[in-house]
Scaffold this motif. Structure first.
Motif, short mmCIF file in Angstrom:
data_model
loop_
_atom_site.label_atom_id
_atom_site.label_comp_id
_atom_site.label_asym_id
_atom_site.label_seq_id
_atom_site.Cartn_x
_atom_site.Cartn_y
_atom_site.Cartn_z
N VAL A 120 0.02 5.69 -1.73
CA VAL A 120 0.36 4.45 -1.03
C VAL A 120 1.83 4.17 -1.29
CG1 VAL A 120 -0.29 2.07 -0.63
CG2 VAL A 120 -1.97 3.65 -1.62
N HIS A 121 2.61 4.08 -0.24
CA HIS A 121 4.05 3.90 -0.37
C HIS A 121 4.42 2.42 -0.37
CE1 HIS A 121 5.02 8.19 0.26
NE2 HIS A 121 3.90 8.17 0.97
N GLY A 122 5.61 2.13 -0.88
CA GLY A 122 6.16 0.79 -0.75
C GLY A 122 6.61 0.54 0.69
N PRO A 123 6.68 -0.72 1.10
CA PRO A 123 7.11 -1.03 2.47
C PRO A 123 8.60 -0.81 2.66
CG PRO A 123 6.84 -3.05 1.22
CD PRO A 123 6.39 -1.93 0.31
N ALA A 124 9.00 -0.61 3.93
CA ALA A 124 10.42 -0.48 4.23
C ALA A 124 11.15 -1.80 4.06
CB ALA A 124 10.60 0.05 5.65
N ARG A 125 10.46 -2.90 4.33
CA ARG A 125 11.04 -4.24 4.15
C ARG A 125 9.90 -5.23 3.94
NH1 ARG A 125 11.63 -2.60 9.36
NH2 ARG A 125 10.49 -3.76 10.97
N GLY A 126 10.25 -6.39 3.41
CA GLY A 126 9.23 -7.37 3.10
C GLY A 126 8.33 -6.89 1.97
N VAL A 127 7.16 -7.48 1.85
CA VAL A 127 6.19 -7.06 0.86
C VAL A 127 4.89 -6.67 1.58
CG1 VAL A 127 7.16 -8.53 -0.95
CG2 VAL A 127 5.23 -9.37 0.43
N ARG A 128 4.12 -5.81 0.94
CA ARG A 128 2.77 -5.53 1.39
C ARG A 128 1.83 -5.90 0.27
NH1 ARG A 128 -0.82 -1.09 0.51
NH2 ARG A 128 -2.61 -1.29 1.91
N CYS A 129 0.76 -6.64 0.60
CA CYS A 129 -0.27 -6.97 -0.38
C CYS A 129 -1.56 -6.31 0.03
CB CYS A 129 -0.46 -8.47 -0.50
SG CYS A 129 -1.79 -8.94 -1.65
N SER A 130 -2.15 -5.55 -0.87
CA SER A 130 -3.45 -4.95 -0.64
C SER A 130 -4.49 -5.62 -1.52
CB SER A 130 -3.42 -3.44 -0.94
OG SER A 130 -3.27 -3.21 -2.33
N LEU A 131 -5.72 -5.64 -1.01
CA LEU A 131 -6.86 -6.17 -1.76
C LEU A 131 -7.98 -5.15 -1.66
CD1 LEU A 131 -8.42 -8.46 -3.23
CD2 LEU A 131 -9.10 -9.27 -0.95
N ALA A 132 -8.31 -4.50 -2.77
CA ALA A 132 -9.39 -3.53 -2.82
C ALA A 132 -10.67 -4.20 -3.31
CB ALA A 132 -9.04 -2.38 -3.74
N VAL A 133 -11.76 -3.97 -2.60
CA VAL A 133 -13.06 -4.44 -3.07
C VAL A 133 -13.92 -3.20 -3.32
CG1 VAL A 133 -12.94 -6.69 -1.97
CG2 VAL A 133 -13.93 -4.79 -0.71
N ARG A 134 -14.65 -3.22 -4.44
CA ARG A 134 -15.34 -2.02 -4.88
C ARG A 134 -16.55 -2.38 -5.75
NH1 ARG A 134 -9.43 -1.44 -7.38
NH2 ARG A 134 -9.72 -2.70 -9.25
N MET A 135 -17.45 -1.43 -5.90
CA MET A 135 -18.62 -1.61 -6.75
C MET A 135 -18.41 -0.75 -8.00
SD MET A 135 -22.71 -1.17 -5.95
CE MET A 135 -22.76 0.61 -6.00
N ALA A 136 -18.14 -1.41 -9.11
CA ALA A 136 -17.90 -0.71 -10.36
C ALA A 136 -19.19 -0.65 -11.16
CB ALA A 136 -16.81 -1.42 -11.17
N VAL A 137 -19.53 0.51 -11.67
CA VAL A 137 -20.72 0.66 -12.50
C VAL A 137 -20.39 0.28 -13.94
CG1 VAL A 137 -21.67 2.47 -11.03
CG2 VAL A 137 -20.27 3.08 -13.01
N GLY A 138 -21.37 -0.24 -14.64
CA GLY A 138 -21.17 -0.61 -16.02
C GLY A 138 -20.38 -1.87 -16.23
N VAL A 139 -20.22 -2.70 -15.16
CA VAL A 139 -19.48 -3.95 -15.25
C VAL A 139 -20.44 -5.08 -14.92
CG1 VAL A 139 -17.60 -5.34 -14.28
CG2 VAL A 139 -17.32 -2.88 -14.59
N ALA A 140 -20.57 -6.04 -15.81
CA ALA A 140 -21.46 -7.17 -15.58
C ALA A 140 -20.93 -8.03 -14.45
CB ALA A 140 -21.59 -8.00 -16.85
N SER A 141 -21.82 -8.48 -13.60
CA SER A 141 -21.45 -9.41 -12.54
C SER A 141 -22.59 -10.36 -12.31
CB SER A 141 -21.12 -8.66 -11.24
OG SER A 141 -22.25 -7.97 -10.76
N ALA A 142 -22.24 -11.61 -11.98
CA ALA A 142 -23.26 -12.63 -11.79
C ALA A 142 -23.95 -12.43 -10.45
CB ALA A 142 -22.63 -14.00 -11.85
#
Length: 205
Positions: free
Chosen positions: A183-205
């Motif tokens: 994943v590269h940096g943007p040519a100008r401005g900022v880019r914000c990414s948000l990853a959603v994932r299912m992690a094993v071995g992590v407690a979640s409500a």
């Protein structure tokens, strides 16, 4: 305001992800919701995440933070995670592993102009079946590679409102199948990414 997701099927993209490792869909997030989510994330506990990591020497130059479910204090993120999980279950019907996919972790990355972003790497093995990376603001190149130092097999611009889908261990019965990607940096401005994932071995409500 309408819900977080546009009314378009993810079925074809999920099938491509299951068979080929990755796929991209533009304009999945509703624009008004995307703006609200970016404002919410921008107020989060961003910290510098810069350096060279692991035996492979993966370089990273971003700001970011991680969150565990139930994502307290981030109501827009809560809404997106729930809506996207439901869409994946409905549109991915028949793809082994998606019926029980429940995202329980989110990762934020803010990329600055001229930065290296994140060089070719695999996502962690504990992120099972599917990783979805939304772009909340900005635009930058995203590459899928045949191996860590291999040729670029696919490339697209990760733009505001779009989502990149990547195969995790267990999707469609594939033991691993994670794609190398950069994943590269943007040519100008900022880019914000948000990853959603299912992690094993992590407690979640």
């Amino acid at each position: 305001m309408s819900g977080p997701l546009a009314r378009r099927s993810l079925g074809a993209a999920l099938r491509r992800t299951a068979s080929g490792g990755a796929a991209h869909v533009d304009d999945l997030l509703e624009p008004a919701f995307c703006r609200l989510l970016w404002l919410e994330i921008a107020r989060g506990p961003l910290r510098g995440m810069t350096g060279t990591f692991g035996k492979a020497g993966v370089r990273m130059e971003i700001d970011g933070f991680d969150l565990d479910a139930p994502f307290d204090g981030f109501p827009q993120l809560q809404e997106l995670a729930a809506a996207f999980a439901e869409r994946v279950r409905s549109d991915g019907d028949g793809i082994r592993g998606l019926r029980t996919w429940r995202p329980n972790e989110a990762g934020v990355g803010v990329y600055r102009p001229g930065s290296v972003g994140i060089t070719s790497h695999l996502d962690g093995r504990r992120y099972r079946r599917l990783v979805a990376v939304f772009t909340l603001v900005g635009s930058a190149p995203f590459e899928v590679r045949s191996s860590r130092d291999g040729e670029v097999t696919r490339k697209w611009q990760a733009r505001t409102g779009g989502v990149t889908l990547m195969r995790g261990p267990g999707l469609a019965g594939v033991r691993d199948g994670r794609p190398y990607h950069a994943v590269h940096g943007p040519a100008r401005g900022v880019r914000c990414s948000l990853a959603v994932r299912m992690a094993v071995g992590v407690a979640s409500a």
